[in-house]
Write an enzyme that holds these catalytic residues in place. Structure first.
Site, PDB file in Angstrom:
ATOM      1  N   GLU A   1      -4.438   7.738   7.709  1.00 31.29           N
ATOM      2  CA  GLU A   1      -5.405   6.824   7.083  1.00 31.29           C
ATOM      3  C   GLU A   1      -5.730   5.661   8.017  1.00 31.29           C
ATOM      4  O   GLU A   1      -6.891   5.245   8.131  1.00 31.29           O
ATOM      5  CB  GLU A   1      -4.826   6.319   5.761  1.00 31.29           C
TER       6      GLU A   1
ATOM      7  N   HIS B   1       0.826  -1.204   0.000  1.00 30.41           N
ATOM      8  CA  HIS B   1       0.000   0.000   0.000  1.00 30.41           C
ATOM      9  C   HIS B   1       0.862   1.257   0.000  1.00 30.41           C
ATOM     10  O   HIS B   1       0.564   2.234  -0.688  1.00 30.41           O
ATOM     11  CB  HIS B   1      -0.918  -0.020   1.227  1.00 30.41           C
TER      12      HIS B   1
ATOM     13  N   GLU C   1       2.027   1.971  -3.453  1.00 29.63           N
ATOM     14  CA  GLU C   1       0.988   2.654  -4.235  1.00 29.63           C
ATOM     15  C   GLU C   1       1.037   4.163  -4.000  1.00 29.63           C
ATOM     16  O   GLU C   1       0.939   4.963  -4.934  1.00 29.63           O
ATOM     17  CB  GLU C   1      -0.381   2.101  -3.853  1.00 29.63           C
ATOM     18  N   HIS C   2       1.207   4.567  -2.740  1.00 30.98           N
ATOM     19  CA  HIS C   2       1.280   5.997  -2.420  1.00 30.98           C
ATOM     20  C   HIS C   2       2.522   6.646  -3.022  1.00 30.98           C
ATOM     21  O   HIS C   2       2.486   7.793  -3.463  1.00 30.98           O
ATOM     22  CB  HIS C   2       1.306   6.194  -0.897  1.00 30.98           C
TER      23      HIS C   2
END
Length: 430
Positions: free
Chosen positions: A127, A47, A50-51
């Site tokens: 998040e 993840h 992805e950022h």
């Protein structure tokens, strides 16, 4: 013409589908590597990657990546799932070479600058905090953690604050180098695209990408099941009851998808009608089936007030049990029509179609024609669905609940209501 597929000399699969009525192109790179592929010290790495995908390369700054694609009116993004990661764009036909170049640049030349990394780690920590403060999100994380305890398949995609804060630029470089190889990647475009032209562009930009990933595939998952509950001072309770489902490859996968629609796939479904409309026991209830490469989960999610919890769970279990005895032909026909309509509607979107083709190539090694899917749906029978129901709902359940759940029955009490004890719905003693 349908889907056209080519393979480059390095093993990279390239597929396109021309959609004559569409004037744009949705394209992307899908990688068979996601949260499930992380080592213990990498929890959340997929993840984070992805950022970091759009935070600068050797050729482009973060601003240049964003501005170049937006200067031509395009869109670019990335997504992480349990088993895959995707980097994708949507542009006009003439701008396909630019989109391919940017995506290839990201995959091959990202710098993962330490300062950018620190900023994104801070964003992800926010998040994680936001997810924890959202009960209807976090209940699903607790569900998979309980269903697949101590396995990468059951871990949250976001990672933990401890693991995310620990990552270094070198670790991110090592992860992408180890996990990303042409043998685990597909490049797909759908819309106003010409196959030969697209293949040439991909060959030019990604033809020298390393042929093989240098890591083992994740271990086979084992469904465990069990109980998790967190008592919080909230207005409502989030409850998830689930069972071991079916993997993409097995015979019962499509039957499980259709069964989830019969039980909780819309306002006419059994659970919505019985639990919400007739009894008013919750304001939201639906069923779902998630397939993975080697297993799956079938679940029911409900949101309700504290006063209705004791009655709600037995009623849900009773509806699941009834499906093992009888399913009506009109229910099967309606669910089949819903599934068929969903396939056709998604096929009219170039983005949805590109994603669907990519998933099929990664899972099955080939695109699956709509006619083949329709044939599989048409072969479903009531006998097959009732047999599947009886088998699914007699297994060990996973029960997770967050909110004012002190009145929720003990796990053993829920077990006592499962088939073959087909008693009428009743409140459980707490």
């Amino acid at each position: 013409m349908g889907v056209e597929v080519s393979r480059l000399s390095n093993g990279l699969t390239v597929a396109t589908e021309n959609m004559p009525s569409v004037e744009t192109v949705a394209l992307g790179v899908w990688v068979k590597s996601g949260a499930r592929n992380e080592r213990d010290d990498e929890h959340g790495m997929a993840h984070l990657l992805e950022h970091m995908a759009f935070k600068g390369t050797k050729r482009r700054s973060a601003f240049e990546i964003a501005s170049e694609i937006e200067n031509v009116g395009g869109e670019i993004n990335a997504a992480t799932s349990v088993e895959t990661t995707s980097f994708y764009a949507r542009v006009l036909r003439d701008d396909v070479p630019l989109a391919v170049d940017i995506l290839a640049d990201i995959l091959q030349n990202s710098e993962f600058d330490p300062q950018e990394l620190e900023r994104e780690q801070h964003v992800i920590l926010q998040e994680i905090g936001a997810a924890h403060d959202t009960p209807d999100d976090i209940v699903f994380d607790r569900f998979t953690e309980t269903a697949f305890r101590n396995q990468t398949l059951g871990r949250s995609i976001l990672g933990t604050p401890e693991t995310v804060k620990s990552f270094t630029s070198k670790q991110v470089h090592d992860f992408i180098t180890r996990q990303y190889g042409a043998d685990r990647m597909v490049v797909v475009a759908a819309g106003d695209v010409r196959h030969d032209e697209f293949v040439r562009e991909v060959e030019r930009r990604l033809g020298s990408f390393r042929p093989n990933a240098d890591s083992a595939l994740p271990q086979h998952a084992q469904y465990i099941g069990g109980d998790f509950r967190e008592n919080r001072d909230l207005m409502d309770a989030q409850i998830l009851l689930g069972f071991e489902g079916r993997a993409y490859h097995v015979r019962d996968f499509y039957a499980s998808q259709v069964l989830s629609m019969i039980l909780g796939g819309g306002m006419s479904s059994r659970l919505f009608q019985e639990v919400r409309e007739k009894r008013g026991l919750c304001y939201s209830v639906y069923a779902f089936h998630w397939g993975f490469s080697d297993t799956g989960v079938f679940g029911v999610h409900a949101a309700t007030g504290q006063s209705d919890i004791a009655e709600l769970v037995p009623v849900i279990i009773d509806e699941l049990s009834k499906a093992g005895d009888k399913i009506n032909q009109d229910e099967l026909d309606r669910a089949r029509a819903q599934y068929r309509a969903g396939l056709i509607m998604s096929a009219e979107s170039s983005s949805s179609r590109a994603s669907q083709i990519a998933r099929q190539l990664l899972l099955f090694g080939r695109p699956i024609a709509k006619e083949e899917l329709m044939e599989r749906l048409g072969a479903l029978t009531i006998v097959r669905l009732t047999d599947l129901s009886a088998r699914l709902f007699s297994g060990k359940p996973t029960l997770t609940a967050i909110g004012p759940v002190s009145t929720l029955a003990p796990y053993e009490g829920v077990l006592n209501l499962l088939p073959g004890d087909r008693m009428a719905p009743r409140k459980l003693a707490v």
